[in-house]
Design an enzyme around this catalytic site. Structure first.
Site, PDB file in Angstrom:
ATOM      1  N   ASP A 107      -0.383 -13.196   8.735  1.00  0.00           N
ATOM      2  CA  ASP A 107      -1.016 -12.351   7.662  1.00  0.00           C
ATOM      3  C   ASP A 107      -0.023 -10.979   7.983  1.00  0.00           C
ATOM      4  OD1 ASP A 107      -3.843 -11.924   5.897  1.00  0.00           O
ATOM      5  OD2 ASP A 107      -2.553 -10.116   6.493  1.00  0.00           O
ATOM      6  N   THR A 161     -10.018 -19.289  -3.497  1.00  0.00           N
ATOM      7  CA  THR A 161      -9.173 -19.760  -4.616  1.00  0.00           C
ATOM      8  C   THR A 161      -7.626 -19.405  -4.488  1.00  0.00           C
ATOM      9  OG1 THR A 161      -9.626 -17.788  -5.844  1.00  0.00           O
ATOM     10  CG2 THR A 161     -11.187 -19.001  -6.135  1.00  0.00           C
ATOM     11  N   ARG A 186      -5.911 -11.518  -2.223  1.00  0.00           N
ATOM     12  CA  ARG A 186      -5.801 -12.874  -2.571  1.00  0.00           C
ATOM     13  C   ARG A 186      -7.475 -13.311  -2.235  1.00  0.00           C
ATOM     14  NH1 ARG A 186      -1.718 -17.135  -0.146  1.00  0.00           N
ATOM     15  NH2 ARG A 186      -2.675 -16.874   1.655  1.00  0.00           N
TER      16      ARG A 186
HETATM   17  C1  PRP Z   1      -0.536 -10.982   1.195  1.00  0.00           C
HETATM   18  C2  PRP Z   1       0.688 -10.540   0.548  1.00  0.00           C
HETATM   19  C3  PRP Z   1       0.752 -10.895  -0.653  1.00  0.00           C
HETATM   20  C4  PRP Z   1       0.126 -11.922  -0.865  1.00  0.00           C
HETATM   21  C5  PRP Z   1       0.948 -13.073  -1.315  1.00  0.00           C
HETATM   22  O1  PRP Z   1      -1.834 -10.081   0.660  1.00  0.00           O
HETATM   23  O2  PRP Z   1       1.006  -9.341   1.175  1.00  0.00           O
HETATM   24  O3  PRP Z   1       0.231  -9.718  -1.671  1.00  0.00           O
HETATM   25  O4  PRP Z   1      -0.931 -12.195   0.250  1.00  0.00           O
HETATM   26  O5  PRP Z   1       0.219 -14.507  -1.523  1.00  0.00           O
HETATM   27  P1  PRP Z   1       0.400 -15.078  -2.861  1.00  0.00           P
HETATM   28  O6  PRP Z   1       1.767 -15.065  -3.098  1.00  0.00           O
HETATM   29  O7  PRP Z   1      -0.242 -16.342  -2.615  1.00  0.00           O
HETATM   30  O8  PRP Z   1      -0.267 -14.464  -3.994  1.00  0.00           O
HETATM   31  P2  PRP Z   1      -3.318 -10.409   0.787  1.00  0.00           P
HETATM   32  O9  PRP Z   1      -3.941 -10.870  -0.194  1.00  0.00           O
HETATM   33  O10 PRP Z   1      -3.222 -11.122   2.249  1.00  0.00           O
HETATM   34  O11 PRP Z   1      -3.737  -8.838   1.061  1.00  0.00           O
HETATM   35  P3  PRP Z   1      -3.591  -7.764   2.172  1.00  0.00           P
HETATM   36  O12 PRP Z   1      -1.899  -7.369   2.003  1.00  0.00           O
HETATM   37  O13 PRP Z   1      -4.218  -6.545   1.470  1.00  0.00           O
HETATM   38  O14 PRP Z   1      -3.905  -8.172   3.425  1.00  0.00           O
HETATM   39  N1  URA Z   2      -0.185 -13.569   2.903  1.00  0.00           N
HETATM   40  C1  URA Z   2       0.225 -13.204   4.308  1.00  0.00           C
HETATM   41  O1  URA Z   2       0.255 -12.247   4.716  1.00  0.00           O
HETATM   42  N2  URA Z   2       0.745 -14.317   4.648  1.00  0.00           N
HETATM   43  C2  URA Z   2       1.243 -15.646   4.521  1.00  0.00           C
HETATM   44  O2  URA Z   2       1.676 -16.215   5.124  1.00  0.00           O
HETATM   45  C3  URA Z   2       0.648 -15.787   2.888  1.00  0.00           C
HETATM   46  C4  URA Z   2       0.097 -14.712   2.325  1.00  0.00           C
END
Ligand code: PRP
Ligand code: URA
Length: 218
Positions: free
Chosen positions: A209, A108, A104
């Site tokens: 996270d 944005t 993400r």
């Molecule tokens: C997190 C999570 C999802 C996303 C959810 O990943 O694992 O993929 O955010 O958010 P959304 O519903 O608003 O799209 P992140 O982008 O933090 O990446 P990561 O797992 O590599 O840390």
């Molecule tokens: N991704 C995460 O890992 N945690 C949240 O709360 C939202 C997005």
């Protein structure tokens, strides 16, 4: 067609979710519990898989036997979805695993694709998209769109915590996708107003996270 939304509320899941939420839980324990919850969620999400009947011979007699008819694809969304794969895979060792890399954009909140090795033609009949967090829903919608473009026919989303915003977005964009989550939380964090505020788009109360908590990154 309206999307079917399954919120588990199973006591084992609620108990384990509390461990994940706890800020004191260390990455090793966090990974263990993600693995355990994922097995329980996948058990619920696969209750309608197709079966063929056949006769099996026991040491004493013959009995009605069953075999799964659909090839399953596990689709973890990197990074956080990785921790959901191993436990589920042990339960269904003939499943194929297809990784999708999305992150993400912090500003944005839109998903950015960085890894996708799907073959040209689909090789499975049922895809389980694995991602612990369904926040704005952007990542899940993008993943399902990719899988549909690939030709996947039955897709289910399996997540640990969802925000109402993510449920709404995914179910409106892909009403044919069943959504299985451990729990639906309250809301997403708004845009920060001051330096001490958490970043936008995090699930509240959530668990923070999910990628950082599994992999020990900050
Ligand atoms: C997190 C999570 C999802 C996303 C959810 O990943 O694992 O993929 O955010 O958010 P959304 O519903 O608003 O799209 P992140 O982008 O933090 O990446 P990561 O797992 O590599 O840390
Ligand atoms: N991704 C995460 O890992 N945690 C949240 O709360 C939202 C997005």
């Amino acid at each position: 067609m309206a999307a079917r939304i399954f919120q588990s509320n199973h006591p084992l899941i609620l108990h384990k979710l509390t461990i994940l939420r706890d800020v004191q839980t260390n990455p090793k324990k966090f990974r263990e519990v993600v693995r355990e919850i994922s097995i329980l969620l996948a058990y619920e999400a696969t209750s309608d898989l197709g079966l063929a009947e056949f006769e099996v011979t026991t040491p004493l007699a013959t009995a009605q036997g069953y075999t799964l008819t659909e090839k399953i694809g596990l689709v973890p969304v990197l990074r956080a979805g990785l921790g959901m794969v191993e436990g589920i895979w042990e339960m269904m060792p003939t499943a194929e695993v297809w990784h999708i890399g999305l992150y993400r954009d912090e500003r944005t909140l839109k998903p950015v694709e960085y890894y996708n090795k799907l073959p040209i033609n689909p090789t499975v009949q049922v895809c389980l998209v694995l991602d612990p967090m369904l926040a704005t829903g952007g990542s899940a919608v993008a993943t399902v769109s990719l899988l549909k473009k690939w030709g996947a026919q039955r897709i289910k989303f399996v997540g640990i915590i969802a925000a109402p915003e993510g449920i709404k977005r995914l179910s409106e964009a892909h009403p044919d996708v069943d959504i299985h989550v451990g729990v639906i939380d309250d809301h997403l964090t708004p845009d920060p107003k001051g330096p001490g505020d958490p970043p936008a788009g995090y699930i509240v109360p959530g668990l923070g996270d999910a990628g950082d908590r599994q992999f020990g990154t900050a």
